[in-house]
Design an enzyme around this catalytic site. Structure first.
Site, PDB file in Angstrom:
ATOM      1  N   ARG A  50     -36.312 -47.711 -31.194  1.00 53.21           N
ATOM      2  CA  ARG A  50     -35.804 -49.422 -31.212  1.00 53.21           C
ATOM      3  C   ARG A  50     -35.469 -49.693 -28.362  1.00 53.21           C
ATOM      4  NH1 ARG A  50     -33.084 -51.607 -35.656  1.00 53.21           N
ATOM      5  NH2 ARG A  50     -35.113 -51.894 -36.656  1.00 53.21           N
ATOM      6  N   ASP A 161     -21.923 -63.229 -36.268  1.00 54.02           N
ATOM      7  CA  ASP A 161     -22.845 -61.855 -36.318  1.00 54.02           C
ATOM      8  C   ASP A 161     -22.110 -60.811 -34.566  1.00 54.02           C
ATOM      9  OD1 ASP A 161     -25.700 -61.274 -38.281  1.00 54.02           O
ATOM     10  OD2 ASP A 161     -25.624 -60.049 -35.788  1.00 54.02           O
TER      11      ASP A 161
END
Ligand SMILES: C[S@@+](CC[C@H](N)C(=O)[O-])C[C@H]1O[C@@H](n2cnc3c(N)ncnc32)[C@H](O)[C@@H]1O
Length: 289
Positions: A50, A161
């Site tokens: 990632r 979020d």
């Protein structure tokens, strides 16, 4: 250089960027400090893959250089942390929550609105929007006039979020057909419109939802208490200390009689547990205080 293990030693030769055990430990610490997320050792390779994209984008060769950058660059730190969040979600995930909400909670909330009261619902850790849109569809049912009615009353769904990239998808409300497929057909026919090979959420339904960037570990700027909080499959990545604090904060933010829905593998723990009564599988009602 500390190698990750024998297998990783071999991998290290093939790796584009230099990555050590100490680098992983530092990333782990950073993600815990910034988002409360605990990265297990099994995530060593996931962290590499990632964050490699970020090293490439920043023109760096070593994780140690990237970690040095993260110490002074707040924006890049946010990108690194959000790149390591797990955003898996789906429409009507854990369907029994929506069945319970529609049958036992919404009728009372609607009556509150009819009486001129405020109703607030929070999807905390909403990812790419499937959860708050499922809530909106569940409460609207097949009543096409309901969103307009709700817009004239004191009603709002807050969807928050930590990760800006998922919030962008949520605000757009556009999903592949394969994703929209998990919406019950009677609701999908009304609340989703075809757009090429994708489906987009009906604009009136979108208007019911305020999407906001919010770290659950930080300050919560919301002034009012909520009638319902959905915080599902978010705390699964938190340790008990963080969960304890969060449950206490959710309890403070819920009205007496308000409902808390959590994920299928989560359970209510810590001091706040005595504030709630179980109303079904992973469904809790705050006691009237
Ligand atoms: C696995 S998804 C769950 C989405 C949805 N609630 C569901 O159950 O389908 C978890 C979400 O929590 C968010 N998250 C993780 N840590 C967070 C934090 N500290 N503050 C706010 N959101 C966080 C992630 O960005 C991710 O989108």
């Amino acid at each position: 250089m500390n190698s990750l293990d024998m297998r990783d030693d071999v991998r290290q030769d093939r790796r584009e960027f230099e990555y050590t055990q100490s680098d992983f430990e530092q990333v782990k610490h950073l993600v815990y400090q910034n988002a409360g997320i605990t990265l297990q050792a099994s995530k060593t390779n996931l962290v590499y893959s990632r964050l490699s994209k970020r090293l490439r984008a920043c023109g760096l060769q070593r994780f140690s250089d990237y970690l040095a950058l993260l110490k002074k660059d707040d924006e890049e730190r946010t990108r690194a942390v959000t790149a390591l969040t797990t955003n898996h979600t789906s429409f009507f995930r854990e369907k029994h929550h929506f069945d319970h909400f529609t049958a036992h909670v919404w009728p009372q909330l609607k009556a509150k609105l009819e009486a001129g009261d405020r109703v607030r619902i929070w999807s905390a850790g909403c990812s790419s929007g499937e959860e708050p849109y499922s809530i909106a569809m569940a409460l609207a049912g097949t009543d096409r006039n309901l969103p307009n009615w709700l817009l004239k009353h004191d009603f709002r769904i807050l969807a928050s979020d930590l990760a800006p990239h998922v919030l962008a998808t949520a605000r757009e409300g556009m999903y592949a057909m394969t994703i929209a497929q998990s919406i019950p057909p009677n609701l999908r026919n009304i609340w989703m419109e075809s757009d090429g090979d994708q489906m987009v959420v009906h604009p009136l339904l979108k208007e019911l939802i305020a999407f906001r960037e919010l770290n659950l570990l930080g300050n919560w700027p919301m002034r009012h208490q909520f009638d319902v909080i959905f915080c599902r499959n978010v705390m699964i990545y938190f340790d008990d200390t963080t969960k304890n604090t969060l449950f206490q904060n959710f309890s403070k933010k819920l009205l007496g009689g308000g409902m808390l829905y959590i994920g299928h593998s989560e359970r209510l723990i810590g001091k706040a547990a005595s504030d709630f009564v179980s109303k079904g599988q992973t469904i809790y009602q705050k006691r009237a205080m």
